[in-house]
Design an enzyme around this catalytic site. Sequence first.
Site, PDB file in Angstrom:
ATOM      1  N   ASN A  88      -0.821  -4.426  -5.111  1.00  0.00           N
ATOM      2  CA  ASN A  88      -1.604  -3.393  -5.062  1.00  0.00           C
ATOM      3  C   ASN A  88      -1.747  -2.362  -6.427  1.00  0.00           C
ATOM      4  O   ASN A  88      -1.030  -2.579  -7.151  1.00  0.00           O
ATOM      5  CB  ASN A  88      -0.886  -2.057  -3.973  1.00  0.00           C
ATOM      6  CG  ASN A  88      -0.764  -2.666  -2.735  1.00  0.00           C
ATOM      7  OD1 ASN A  88      -1.608  -3.785  -2.238  1.00  0.00           O
ATOM      8  ND2 ASN A  88       0.419  -2.251  -1.881  1.00  0.00           N
ATOM      9  N   HIS A 105      -1.688  -7.045 -10.037  1.00  0.00           N
ATOM     10  CA  HIS A 105      -2.958  -7.071 -10.311  1.00  0.00           C
ATOM     11  C   HIS A 105      -3.651  -5.883 -10.854  1.00  0.00           C
ATOM     12  O   HIS A 105      -4.960  -5.422 -10.643  1.00  0.00           O
ATOM     13  CB  HIS A 105      -3.863  -7.126  -8.785  1.00  0.00           C
ATOM     14  CG  HIS A 105      -3.509  -8.350  -8.116  1.00  0.00           C
ATOM     15  ND1 HIS A 105      -3.388  -8.675  -6.764  1.00  0.00           N
ATOM     16  CD2 HIS A 105      -2.969  -9.749  -8.807  1.00  0.00           C
ATOM     17  CE1 HIS A 105      -3.146  -9.968  -6.385  1.00  0.00           C
ATOM     18  NE2 HIS A 105      -2.816 -10.417  -7.614  1.00  0.00           N
ATOM     19  N   SER A 172      -1.122 -11.125   3.212  1.00  0.00           N
ATOM     20  CA  SER A 172      -1.227 -12.220   3.991  1.00  0.00           C
ATOM     21  C   SER A 172      -0.984 -13.619   3.293  1.00  0.00           C
ATOM     22  O   SER A 172      -1.055 -14.662   3.805  1.00  0.00           O
ATOM     23  CB  SER A 172      -3.132 -12.343   4.173  1.00  0.00           C
ATOM     24  OG  SER A 172      -3.596 -12.533   2.820  1.00  0.00           O
TER      25      SER A 172
END
Length: 230
Positions: A88, A105, A172
Amino acid sequence: MKKKLVVLTGAGIDAESGIKTFRDSDGLWEGHNVLDVATPEGWHKNPALVLDFYNQRRKQLKEVQPNLGHQILAALEKDFEVYIITQNVDDLHERAGSSKVLHLHGELLKVRSTANVNYIVDWKEDLNFGDYDNNNNQLRPHIVWFGEEVPALDEAIKITQSADYFVVIGTSLQVYPAAGLIDFTSSEIPVFYIDPKPIRIPNLRNPLEVIPEVASEGMKILKKKLLDFI
């Protein structure tokens, strides 16, 4: 000596704070195709759209708060050496009180030079054309876009390799290289996987416990289990 708890978090842990996930919107991020707003190609094609998109995300971030999932992770620092590796780009882990957070990220509240990847500055307001580094190069969001290298990956691997417990929350496990971190755990350590829609994790050597709950409920369950190990 405290045991090391390493936690990989994804968009699912933010969902209860009101931040949408890719999975729940069919590859769209807040109504935008990720190829338009989260790739170098998107930036070169329409930088104005990209700047506006991340300006809106910064505004949204001011309106949301950490949820119980974030808060329990922060509280676990009392009993464990907690390292959070997050996919996140927001600061909800930090605002909840977590002290060791590695952003794979990038970070929404930072920007960097388009010409120098090491020129990174804090940025809480809108980013516009004409906002330059000290050599008059345009600034861009400090986000690792799809197709770009992940500078923090080596550090994340080292942290993962030293874990006594490894937890996956709200991801995921489809975005690489982040999804591959689980393969760097020592094979004997327990892995916990919290997600309301868990997927099968292939070829995992570790003992695995799946907790099919949203982050806040899953973290309540996990906290009890972890404290039993002490």
